[in-house]
Design a protein around this motif. Structure first.
Motif, mmCIF file in Angstrom:
data_model
loop_
_atom_site.group_PDB
_atom_site.id
_atom_site.type_symbol
_atom_site.label_atom_id
_atom_site.label_comp_id
_atom_site.label_asym_id
_atom_site.label_seq_id
_atom_site.Cartn_x
_atom_site.Cartn_y
_atom_site.Cartn_z
ATOM 1 N N THR A 36 0.804 -1.220 0.000
ATOM 2 C CA THR A 36 0.000 0.000 0.000
ATOM 3 C C THR A 36 0.838 1.272 0.000
ATOM 4 O O THR A 36 0.319 2.356 -0.241
ATOM 5 N N HIS A 37 2.121 1.146 0.309
ATOM 6 C CA HIS A 37 3.030 2.285 0.386
ATOM 7 C C HIS A 37 4.261 1.979 -0.472
ATOM 8 O O HIS A 37 4.787 0.856 -0.414
ATOM 9 N N TYR B 290 1.109 6.422 -1.266
ATOM 10 C CA TYR B 290 0.429 5.550 -0.317
ATOM 11 C C TYR B 290 -1.075 5.595 -0.568
ATOM 12 O O TYR B 290 -1.616 6.583 -1.072
ATOM 13 N N ASP C 188 -3.520 4.345 5.633
ATOM 14 C CA ASP C 188 -2.596 5.267 6.269
ATOM 15 C C ASP C 188 -3.322 6.042 7.376
ATOM 16 O O ASP C 188 -4.555 6.158 7.373
ATOM 17 N N ARG C 189 -2.542 6.599 8.294
ATOM 18 C CA ARG C 189 -3.140 7.345 9.403
ATOM 19 C C ARG C 189 -3.924 8.559 8.944
ATOM 20 O O ARG C 189 -4.790 9.060 9.664
#
Length: 203
Positions: A71-72, A90, A95-96
């Protein structure tokens, strides 16, 4: 005695820029590129990248972990054979940042950092490199919007995104991440969005 030339990585994307030459997007290879990345991220000019105190071994570990994710992803943009920009993509839902805004289908997040300048100043160089990055990300037809979240203190980066056509969004606070494989401190940032249509209007 002869030496074998260095193996040139296969570019993921290439663009010929008038007055600059061939600009290449290469996947970042942690083992091959660790010295370049470590030298960049530990400079004072890169303080907003958040890795100023990291050792070479820590940088290698961080980017090997990143390289293991689906994903990144991390990349180097090169002008000819010379590294010029570090950037990462990303999926926001992984992700955050997903805790800070409503992720839409087709969103793709980016982090970017210019390498140290070399030689005489080149007016428009950063804007050109950012344009290549956007072209590469939007080459994926599933991507509909580019999302950035520079540090709120990084006024130059925010202004540069706005000049490139990004629509500035609200200030957010990215939560701290403290896991065995990764630590990210809390970060105050500014959201910025560039739609496919907005990018096409800039070209």
């Amino acid at each position: 005695m002869t030496t074998e030339p260095a193996v040139r990585p296969e570019a993921l994307y290439e663009e010929t820029v008038e007055g600059l030459g061939t600009v290449r997007v290469d996947r970042l290879d942690p083992q091959r590129d660790v010295d370049v990345v470590h030298s960049w991220v530990t400079e004072e000019r890169a303080r907003f990248w958040g890795m100023a105190e990291t050792s070479r071994a820590e940088v290698l570990e961080i980017y090997e972990h990143l390289d293991s994710l689906t994903t990144h992803h991390a990349f180097l943009i090169r002008v000819g054979d010379e590294p010029a920009m570090l950037f990462q993509t990303y999926e926001p839902e992984a992700d955050r940042v997903s805790e800070c805004y409503d992720v839409e289908p087709g969103d793709m997040g980016v982090h970017l950092m210019m390498g140290p300048p070399k030689g005489a100043p080149r007016p428009g160089f950063t804007a050109t490199m950012l344009s290549v990055l956007v072209h590469y990300v939007l080459a994926d037809p599933q991507v509909r919007r580019v999302v950035a979240e520079p540090d709120i203190r990084n006024e130059k980066a925010i202004e540069r995104l706005a000049r490139t056509g990004f629509e500035l969004g609200p200030q957010i606070v990215l939560p701290e991440i403290d896991l065995p494989e990764v630590f990210l401190p809390e970060k105050k940032a500014r959201l910025a969005f560039l739609t496919r249509e907005g990018a096409q209007a800039q070209d």
